[in-house]
Design an enzyme around this catalytic site. Structure first.
Site, PDB file in Angstrom:
ATOM      1  CD  GLU B 353       4.282  -6.159   2.258  1.00  0.00           C
ATOM      2  OE1 GLU B 353       3.647  -6.925   1.527  1.00  0.00           O
ATOM      3  OE2 GLU B 353       3.746  -5.215   2.883  1.00  0.00           O
ATOM      4  CB  CYS B 447      -2.939  -2.823  -0.434  1.00  0.00           C
ATOM      5  SG  CYS B 447      -1.500  -3.878  -0.682  1.00  0.00           S
TER       6      CYS B 447
END
Lengths: 679, 679
Positions: B353, B447
């Site tokens: 990521e 998230c």
């Protein structure tokens, strides 16, 4: 923890004759043992023989179904590949054993064998690296027999045999971590069948190359355990990582036991129905979204996908399943047209080590795992034997000289896991597989190094095949090829060539039989203008030369080695308006060490002509390409986004020097790119 | 398992007055509580005030250090954002509580509080989603107070308080899975500081917006526990995932406790020395390769990197650390120039990521996590307040309207985790975060959804700031802004605008003070030709209008809304020879639903003019762009690679329709692209 009490140790056959060795040598491919005729063979021969013929292939008139020429009968003795095989045998394989020792793979098997104390180390598939290494040892022994190799083989085979449970089960990490009750409980991730598959492949190489049946006995017991446990009326599950399919078909070929072929077919058919979905990855990852015979493309984890396809091709070959073979042809064609890098690299994505979408082929983040190129070669080889279509041999060549070969250093002992087509100058490694590290001696997940070893050691087996009246040459390497024409005796050719640096291939008849037979030579798709004995011949097909031959007869093949400036499909967004350089089977790359300007922003002049010259001192000897280019203009002034087409300045003209892609990162690990912007 | 015996329940203050609420409202930013003067404040004021002034920024002459105008004083009441905030408050936040319930986040906290039985569920950072949701509830209450919100807040706050250990430690998953001896043992992955940081941020929002000190008491106890445990003479370790740095500085601002600032600074300085390397990812992943004050770029996991940078900016602001701020300016500039998508998306790579290398910005595999855009906004906001440089407000605008806003559906309750700039028609999802799924209601790693909720709810806080004699407007939204000019009283403006569809912004003075003061209006970099009351003004700066004002005075700002055809830096290989369309702050995309031809192979004619029209029925009302293009030619005939420049046929001319990027995938999930090849 799991002791070795009660384990039956297989009898080891360590005697062999040189003659015997060479007669049975062949790579782990679509060889059927003639001593084991089976029902499926009959059905193939009678019910649907067209299933694996090649009526729509360019070479259809020339070929039927081909039989591989195994190691020993096909021999690489010099030229481009021999020194690479030598380093593989003398450096990589011995060093590999040390790596397996220090990484804990052997530790695990010893623990499972009741030797020593401790816990399993490393990934759950650790055993498979030992088996690939054992397979490499066996093939290497066929090329270059030595007591040292036999000793290494005996030592590790004994450990593996001792690690096997009495009922045939074997997977050291599962035994140590999860015990008997843990068997086959998490096949999606446990890799138990995957390890079994590599064990079987190693065992077959071992018995074929050294006549030692030690590992084969282990493999048969394990295969029987799988047969007893999996199927419609038993456990309905498949391994997250294919390879067992190829292995079981080969074990069927080796032993004639129908149950192995049946189970391989069952594993192929059971996939694609969501058995292994819902485990963190989507079904796509495991090639489990669509059944193999219904799929139109490859997707998900690249190595898994091509191993599965290779196994399915084996199943189609042995069962005469025309529908399955047609599906595999479609999948291969779609993969090759839309999901394959210029280097033959497979798998665009780091995430999931996966194929991307159609035309998603980024140069920089290409994953193109070395193992995927190996799996691609294995699949293409089976497709070639099934169809006789030259395009599969072309594909092998592209993968072999580029996507695969870049995976190993010139020294032979360092490896790339991933093989991008671009590395930027400022790249920082953020992963142990990052190419910014350069090649590495080993990996936490060390699938690639022993896979490279077994491939280099068995490379001879991909050179040639035979049919009823012909000997086919698919790859050109200095050496010799001999084969039996059924019922007629042996024919043989000496091959002399400096390929891929030079396109001249001189073939001399060394053995022949009465009456006409044919030599069939692959003319690569790129070899427009090729000649055989001076006569022009079509590219992308097999040139067939049929006559009565005498020992000493010569065939002169000339493959034109003009440099080619090539472009990608316009839908490959990642290399829009770029070109690459190719020469013969080699894809070229520009590496920072050779350039006058920043590789990150280097352009090839649109009308540039390309010169080539062989440099025997550079990178163990390579043909270097040079052309005029220009340095980039760097970034535009001011804040982005910019006006289109605005150029603040034009960069200087520079000379661009390109080396074969496979040789990159052998001097320094700096900026590199295969695709160059034009302009 | 861990009981609640002996836990001290903080006193809850549930009474509040509306007046009080609005006086203290502000987002979790660089607000210093005037009631808590501290040593560091004095040092900032006296020893090195230049540390955070803006002598080298374009707006230096106009601004000093700016103070944010908090929620309540800055209010969005209509236009583009109000309905989005309404859906966030009425749909997303209530539904979020249900998701936290069913995903197990609340279950974990209840177990830690001694309620019920079972084991912890989900990822180790599960608590953080609850805290982000609580923060969203608090900000939402500031915008739209309701007893329902207070009730939800009280319920969850009580669980959190009960879950806290007597000594202040709190992390439900670690408590349940690893017990007391597991505390802070695996900070690289445990996210204990990360969860603490989000708890602190929620607590500050709660006390500022609802005057309820319940969560603040928990946060202070936890922060004190961190202070007692970490530092040079205590445990030397940092969390794998930053956010605690921002949170501790804000807690220092809220409470005046110097130890919190000191610990935040220590966490910033301790990083980059390899404390957390060798944990499977390389140090790069954790922003741990180089100390923050020495780094020249951002790298590794994008959310971690920008959260860390935002926290470091807070530390620089509060300590007057000029060197640190300079380093952060360099890092932001390098990120923006080389590692930021046109959409403001951050993080090119799925793997890790992470930020890619310079100019590695693929459209198709752009990760561009929604949380990274949020973190980018938070960092840019702090840089803006520190420097007064309009480019940071431009950056916020780009991220907000594009990379962030695409993360949420028009309905407000489905979310994108990743935000690519291209999706191909044949894309298959192979990951639960795959954009080929379309937006989803929740994720295993959730998230993004509560992060979006807290950002939309606190958006008003990013509109404006004040300095000694001026009110700055950074983002233009229908509503009102009021602020105190120090020692002089309140000034206020009404803002009327249909931005971003229309570039007219009408400001009316609603409150003023004696004597001159200034209105400072950001003129976006893209707004060449902007006028204020008819007078041309420079783009990329703040237009300052200083005078004595009367209630009812009007300022007419005109931002030109011409469509822009834009290009990337030529070193962004992924979009070579492509252009994109922008209008105002919006980046546009072509989506298959609107096209006559295949989006995967669609070209914009080089000389195409672009027309725009507002369609109130489409996608909740958007301005649509249309231009002439042509369908692609598809693949070339024959086997690849191809000759460069060879075109087998020219595709048909077609009309191309573009919609704002943020609105894609609200009708169907099909092919989409932002960058269009020219030709």
């Amino acid at each position: 923890m799991c002791g070795s009490e009660g384990l039956t140790k297989p009898e080891k056959v360590s005697t062999f004759s040189q003659e015997n060795v060479f007669r049975i040598f062949r790579p782990s491919d679509t060889v059927r043992m003639k001593s084991y005729p089976s029902e499926s063979q009959e059905s193939l021969m009678s019910a649907s023989p067209e299933a694996v013929t090649t009526s729509r292939s360019p070479a259809a008139a020339l070929t039927g179904r081909w039989q591989p020429v195994g190691l020993g009968q096909a021999r690489i003795t010099g030229g481009f590949w021999a020194p690479r095989q030598l380093r593989n045998g003398e450096q990589a394989i011995p060093s590999g054993q040390g790596q397996l020792e220090s990484a804990g793979n052997l530790h695990n098997l010893r623990l499972a064998a009741g030797i020593g104390e401790g816990e399993a180390i490393g990934p759950v598939f650790a055993d498979s690296d030992v088996y690939k290494w054992l397979e490499a040892v066996a093939w290497e022994y066929a090329r270059n027999p030595s007591e040292d190799l036999l000793e290494r083989q005996r030592e590790l085979t004994a450990i593996v045999a001792d690690a096997q449970r009495e009922d045939g089960y074997l997977d050291s990490v599962v035994q140590l971590r999860y015990g008997d009750e843990g068997r086959y409980q998490q096949l999606v991730w446990s890799h138990e069948h995957y390890c079994a598959g590599h064990l079987i492949q190693a065992a077959i190489a071992q018995v074929r190359c050294t006549a030692d049946r030690g590992l084969l006995e282990v493999a048969i017991k394990l295969a029987d355990h799988l047969v007893a446990n999996f199927g419609d009326d038993k456990t309905v599950d498949v391994d997250g990582h294919p390879v067992i399919e190829m292995a079981l078909v080969e074990l069927y070929r080796e032993t004639g036991t129908q149950a192995y072929l049946d189970l391989a077919r069952w594993f192929v058919e059971a996939r694609g129905h969501g058995i292994i979905s819902n485990h963190g990855h989507e079904p796509t990852y495991f090639s489990d979204r669509v059944p193999v015979r219904e799929a139109a493309t490859v997707e998900g984890h690249a190595v898994r996908a091509v191993y599965l396809a290779a196994g399915a091709t084996d199943v189609a070959l042995e069962t005469g399943d025309a529908e399955l073979l047609e599906a595999l042809k479609t999948q291969f064609a779609h993969m090759w047209a839309t999901k394959t890098y210029l280097t033959g690299g497979l798998g665009a994505r780091w995430e999931g080590e996966a194929f991307g979408d159609e035309h998603e082929l980024p140069s920089d983040r290409a994953y193109a795992e070395t193992c995927a190129a190996i799996g691609g070669i294995q699949w293409a080889w089976r497709m070639l034997l099934a169809t006789g279509d030259a395009k599969y041999a072309d594909a092998i060549e592209r993968m072999l000289y580029n996507g695969f070969l870049a995976g190993v250093s010139l020294a032979g002992t360092e490896y790339f896991y991933v093989n991008p087509l671009q590395l930027r100058g400022a790249a920082h490694a953020d992963n142990n597989r990052s190419p910014a590290h350069g090649r590495r001696g080993w990996f936490d997940c060390a699938c690639c190094p022993p896979n490279i070893m077994r491939t280099l050691a068995s490379l001879d087996g991909y050179l040639a095949s035979t049919s009823a009246d012909a000997l086919q040459l698919h790859q050109y390497a200095e050496g010799a090829v001999a084969a039996d024409l059924p019922g007629r005796g042996s024919v043989g050719l000496k091959v002399e060539t400096a390929y891929p640096w030079d396109g001249a291939v001189r073939l001399t008849v060394e053995q022949t039989v009465d009456g006409p037979w044919a030599v069939e030579l692959r003319i690569p798709q790129w070899a427009e203008g090729a000649t055989v004995n001076g006569t022009p011949t079509e590219a992308g097909e097999y040139a067939r030369i049929e006559r009565e031959w005498s020992v000493g007869d010569v065939i002169e093949l000339q493959l034109p080695m003009a440099t080619r400036v090539v472009a990608a499909d316009p839908r490959v967004d990642a290399v829009r308006d770029c070109v690459a350089l190719e020469r013969g089977p080699l894809v070229y790359a520009v590496e920072q060490s050779d350039q006058q300007a920043d590789v990150d922003d280097l352009h090839l002049l649109p009308e540039a002509s390309v010169a080539s010259s062989y440099d025997p001192e550079l990178l163990d000897g390579v043909t270097v390409l040079t052309a005029r280019g220009r340095a980039g203009t760097g970034h535009q002034a001011g804040a982005w986004p910019f006006e289109p087409g605005r150029t603040d300045q034009v960069g200087d003209e520079v000379e661009i020097t390109a080396i074969p892609y496979y040789a990159w990162a052998n001097r320094e690990v700096g900026a590199m790119r295969v695709w160059l912007p034009r302009g």
